[in-house]
Design an enzyme around this catalytic site. Sequence first.
Site, short mmCIF file in Angstrom:
data_model
loop_
_atom_site.label_atom_id
_atom_site.label_comp_id
_atom_site.label_asym_id
_atom_site.label_seq_id
_atom_site.Cartn_x
_atom_site.Cartn_y
_atom_site.Cartn_z
N ASN A 40 -9.19 1.98 -1.35
CA ASN A 40 -9.85 2.86 -0.39
C ASN A 40 -9.29 4.28 -0.41
O ASN A 40 -10.02 5.24 -0.13
CB ASN A 40 -9.74 2.28 1.02
CG ASN A 40 -10.64 1.09 1.24
OD1 ASN A 40 -11.65 0.94 0.56
ND2 ASN A 40 -10.27 0.22 2.17
N HIS A 88 0.81 -1.22 0.00
CA HIS A 88 0.00 0.00 0.00
C HIS A 88 0.85 1.26 0.00
O HIS A 88 0.31 2.35 -0.22
CB HIS A 88 -0.91 0.00 1.24
CG HIS A 88 -2.37 0.12 0.93
ND1 HIS A 88 -2.89 0.15 -0.35
CD2 HIS A 88 -3.44 0.23 1.76
CE1 HIS A 88 -4.21 0.27 -0.29
NE2 HIS A 88 -4.57 0.32 0.96
N ASN A 119 -7.37 5.43 4.26
CA ASN A 119 -8.81 5.55 4.11
C ASN A 119 -9.32 6.99 4.16
O ASN A 119 -10.46 7.25 3.78
CB ASN A 119 -9.53 4.73 5.19
CG ASN A 119 -9.35 3.25 4.99
OD1 ASN A 119 -8.73 2.81 4.02
ND2 ASN A 119 -9.89 2.47 5.90
N ASP A 149 -0.60 2.39 -5.32
CA ASP A 149 -0.55 0.97 -5.63
C ASP A 149 -1.83 0.56 -6.37
O ASP A 149 -2.84 1.27 -6.32
CB ASP A 149 -0.42 0.15 -4.36
CG ASP A 149 -1.62 0.32 -3.43
OD1 ASP A 149 -1.82 1.45 -2.94
OD2 ASP A 149 -2.36 -0.65 -3.21
#
Length: 204
Positions: A112, A19, A66, A91
Site C-alpha cells: 500500500n 512494515h 497508506n 518491506d
Amino acid sequence: MKALVGLGNPGPEYERTRHNVGYLALDEIIRELKPAGPRKQFRSLVYEARRGDGRVVLVKPLTYMNLSGEAVRDMMRWYKLQPEDVMVLSDDIDLPPGAMRIRHTGGPGTHNGWRSILDATGSEDFPRARIGVGAPPPGWDLRDWVLSVWEKDDGAASIREAISLAAKAGVGFVDLGIQKAMNLYNVKSKPKKDAPSAEGADAV
C-alpha cells in the site's frame, strides 16, 4: 541531489514490525551519514547531509503507510527532484526473509505504501531497495502479518542482515548511481547455496 526515503508507520507500537524495515534501514544510513536534523516538514522527519560534492535528503514519512505518497510528492516538489533521484527503502512480502533486491523501476505489487507513491506522483520510475519479510503463513491476514514483530522469528538474523544491506545499497545509490548499486548489492543479496557434500562431489 539525491533523496532516500524509508517507508514505515510512526509510533513505538510499529517500530519492530515487518512494515517498518524501511525505517530501520534509513536509521542505519542516518547513523553512518550523521546528517543535520531531524526537522518536521512534508509530514515527515527530514534530515540533510553532505555527500561528496552534493547533498542528500533522508526522509521518514509520518503519514502512515497508506499515505506515504503524499509526503514523497511534497518532498520532491520542494527539492525539485525527479523519481530517478529518489530511492525508496521498503518491506516486501514477495521476497523470502532476508532477501534484498534493488530495482530501478516497477509497480506497487501488494504494497500500500508503494501504491500511494505511484498514485500521488504518477510515476513508477523510483529506484527501490526491497527487504524480504516473507509471505503470510496460512491463516494469517496480510495486514496482521505486516504489522507483526519479526525479531523472534527463525529468519530474524537474515532480516537484520538484509536491512543492513539495504542501507549500504542506499548509500551506494547516492555515491555511485542505481546501476552500480544494483551490480554491487544484488549479487551480495542472493541466498547462499549449501556447499556440495563430499559424497556427492566428483573426484578430481
